[in-house]
Motif scaffolding. Sequence first.
Motif, PDB file in Angstrom:
ATOM      1  N   GLU A   1       0.830  -1.207   0.000  1.00 40.74           N
ATOM      2  CA  GLU A   1       0.000   0.000   0.000  1.00 40.74           C
ATOM      3  C   GLU A   1       0.864   1.256   0.000  1.00 40.74           C
ATOM      4  O   GLU A   1       0.556   2.235  -0.692  1.00 40.74           O
ATOM      5  CB  GLU A   1      -0.919  -0.011   1.226  1.00 40.74           C
ATOM      6  N   ARG A   2       1.935   1.220   0.760  1.00 39.98           N
ATOM      7  CA  ARG A   2       2.843   2.370   0.753  1.00 39.98           C
ATOM      8  C   ARG A   2       3.469   2.561  -0.618  1.00 39.98           C
ATOM      9  O   ARG A   2       3.613   3.705  -1.098  1.00 39.98           O
ATOM     10  CB  ARG A   2       3.944   2.170   1.803  1.00 39.98           C
ATOM     11  N   ALA A   3       3.846   1.476  -1.254  1.00 40.48           N
ATOM     12  CA  ALA A   3       4.421   1.562  -2.602  1.00 40.48           C
ATOM     13  C   ALA A   3       3.398   2.110  -3.589  1.00 40.48           C
ATOM     14  O   ALA A   3       3.723   2.940  -4.448  1.00 40.48           O
ATOM     15  CB  ALA A   3       4.921   0.182  -3.047  1.00 40.48           C
ATOM     16  N   GLU A   4       2.170   1.644  -3.477  1.00 42.17           N
ATOM     17  CA  GLU A   4       1.122   2.133  -4.375  1.00 42.17           C
ATOM     18  C   GLU A   4       0.877   3.625  -4.166  1.00 42.17           C
ATOM     19  O   GLU A   4       0.715   4.375  -5.137  1.00 42.17           O
ATOM     20  CB  GLU A   4      -0.170   1.338  -4.142  1.00 42.17           C
ATOM     21  N   ASP A   5       0.869   4.053  -2.897  1.00 37.80           N
ATOM     22  CA  ASP A   5       0.689   5.480  -2.610  1.00 37.80           C
ATOM     23  C   ASP A   5       1.852   6.298  -3.171  1.00 37.80           C
ATOM     24  O   ASP A   5       1.653   7.379  -3.739  1.00 37.80           O
ATOM     25  CB  ASP A   5       0.581   5.704  -1.099  1.00 37.80           C
ATOM     26  N   ALA A   6       3.071   5.782  -2.977  1.00 36.24           N
ATOM     27  CA  ALA A   6       4.242   6.498  -3.478  1.00 36.24           C
ATOM     28  C   ALA A   6       4.212   6.627  -4.995  1.00 36.24           C
ATOM     29  O   ALA A   6       4.521   7.692  -5.552  1.00 36.24           O
ATOM     30  CB  ALA A   6       5.524   5.783  -3.034  1.00 36.24           C
ATOM     31  N   MET A   7       3.829   5.554  -5.675  1.00 37.21           N
ATOM     32  CA  MET A   7       3.761   5.606  -7.138  1.00 37.21           C
ATOM     33  C   MET A   7       2.671   6.560  -7.600  1.00 37.21           C
ATOM     34  O   MET A   7       2.824   7.264  -8.608  1.00 37.21           O
ATOM     35  CB  MET A   7       3.504   4.199  -7.697  1.00 37.21           C
ATOM     36  N   ARG A   8       1.579   6.604  -6.857  1.00 34.39           N
ATOM     37  CA  ARG A   8       0.497   7.520  -7.205  1.00 34.39           C
ATOM     38  C   ARG A   8       0.959   8.972  -7.040  1.00 34.39           C
ATOM     39  O   ARG A   8       0.690   9.821  -7.888  1.00 34.39           O
ATOM     40  CB  ARG A   8      -0.717   7.230  -6.323  1.00 34.39           C
ATOM     41  N   LEU A   9       1.653   9.264  -5.947  1.00 33.69           N
ATOM     42  CA  LEU A   9       2.169  10.607  -5.734  1.00 33.69           C
ATOM     43  C   LEU A   9       3.203  10.973  -6.788  1.00 33.69           C
ATOM     44  O   LEU A   9       3.258  12.107  -7.265  1.00 33.69           O
ATOM     45  CB  LEU A   9       2.787  10.717  -4.336  1.00 33.69           C
ATOM     46  N   HIS A  10       4.029   9.986  -7.157  1.00 34.58           N
ATOM     47  CA  HIS A  10       5.037  10.229  -8.186  1.00 34.58           C
ATOM     48  C   HIS A  10       4.370  10.535  -9.519  1.00 34.58           C
ATOM     49  O   HIS A  10       4.765  11.459 -10.239  1.00 34.58           O
ATOM     50  CB  HIS A  10       5.958   9.016  -8.319  1.00 34.58           C
ATOM     51  N   ALA A  11       3.348   9.781  -9.851  1.00 36.28           N
ATOM     52  CA  ALA A  11       2.633  10.004 -11.108  1.00 36.28           C
ATOM     53  C   ALA A  11       1.968  11.371 -11.133  1.00 36.28           C
ATOM     54  O   ALA A  11       1.854  12.008 -12.184  1.00 36.28           O
ATOM     55  CB  ALA A  11       1.588   8.908 -11.326  1.00 36.28           C
ATOM     56  N   ASN A  12       1.547  11.851  -9.958  1.00 37.30           N
ATOM     57  CA  ASN A  12       0.890  13.159  -9.871  1.00 37.30           C
ATOM     58  C   ASN A  12       1.886  14.303  -9.721  1.00 37.30           C
ATOM     59  O   ASN A  12       1.491  15.461  -9.591  1.00 37.30           O
ATOM     60  CB  ASN A  12      -0.080  13.177  -8.686  1.00 37.30           C
ATOM     61  N   GLY A  13       3.187  13.980  -9.731  1.00 38.21           N
ATOM     62  CA  GLY A  13       4.199  15.025  -9.626  1.00 38.21           C
ATOM     63  C   GLY A  13       4.385  15.591  -8.246  1.00 38.21           C
ATOM     64  O   GLY A  13       4.883  16.705  -8.088  1.00 38.21           O
TER      65      GLY A  13
END
Length: 324
Positions: free
Chosen positions: A77-89
């Motif tokens: 879940e932390r990885a998914e959140d991090a990737m989502r934040l990364h995708a959103n800049g």
Amino acid sequence: MIEVRRLRVLRALADHGTVTAAAEVLHLTPSAVSQQLAALESEVGQELLERRGRRVAITSAGRLLLAHTDTILTEVERAEDAMRLHANGVVGEVRITAFSTAISLLVAPALARLRETSPGLDLVIRDAEGHQGITQLLDGDADIAIAVEHRGSPRPDDHRLVRIPLYAEPFVAVLPPTHPAATAATGATAAASSPGTASTPSTASTGAAAADQIELTVLAGDDWVMPSPGNPIRDVVLLACEQAGFEPRVVHQSDDFHAVAALVAAGGGVSLVPRLAVPALAVTRPLTEPVPTRRVYAAVRQSRADHPLVTATLAVLTEVAEKL
């Protein structure tokens, strides 16, 4: 290899007690839940469940796996959140190349401010003199390059790049303490500020500043300390000398302005150095018009120009540059 989605099914079964209840929570059919659990048992090579009438119980092997499942699912879940934040800049890395003076005056203060305003941004800074920064930018090894405008710079209409002007600073002459232009200016300054003059303090200061100015042609017969070939500062200085009607006699070369000032102070020659880069104890004189100027700009690739982390970094760099 254990599939994470099957660990989710095991956790749902442990939390809700029956296959049917787990299926409802996971929006699956009971048959699909049973298939996923059977596949998970096959993956680990051990029985995870035992049937007790209509219910199933988790075995000791299943409970052991569950202990690890909670940690695994948390990290996923932390990885998914991090990737989502990364995708959103919101989080990520921005790589900056800059020459040493710009790192001291511009990039370092921007780094300090961005740590407060953009905690998800990681800046990676590399020293790159001359044309190296733009080359690294175009090669994809940097996201932002801070460079000096010179005859070898990419053209303003280069479609690969977006350029943002940052600041401009005049060059000053750096002279040995015994140089005639240095001693003459010192005398003029003392006269302008001596007692008994009719000038107001502001007029005296203006007169002293005007007296300090020297024409570049005054240095035409001197030995010169110059940056190395390929350094854009050398190109700017050579162009200024060319426009003044002479070719400087280059004796010593260094890309370090402190080294340049030391060589000049030792009598090795004269030099021109951007005002903001002059070491504190150097003997300097301003130049009469036209004054050569170091024009500093930031460049980014067109493909990265709209990335939120890049735009946030450029905004802070511009704010810092305005105060120089």
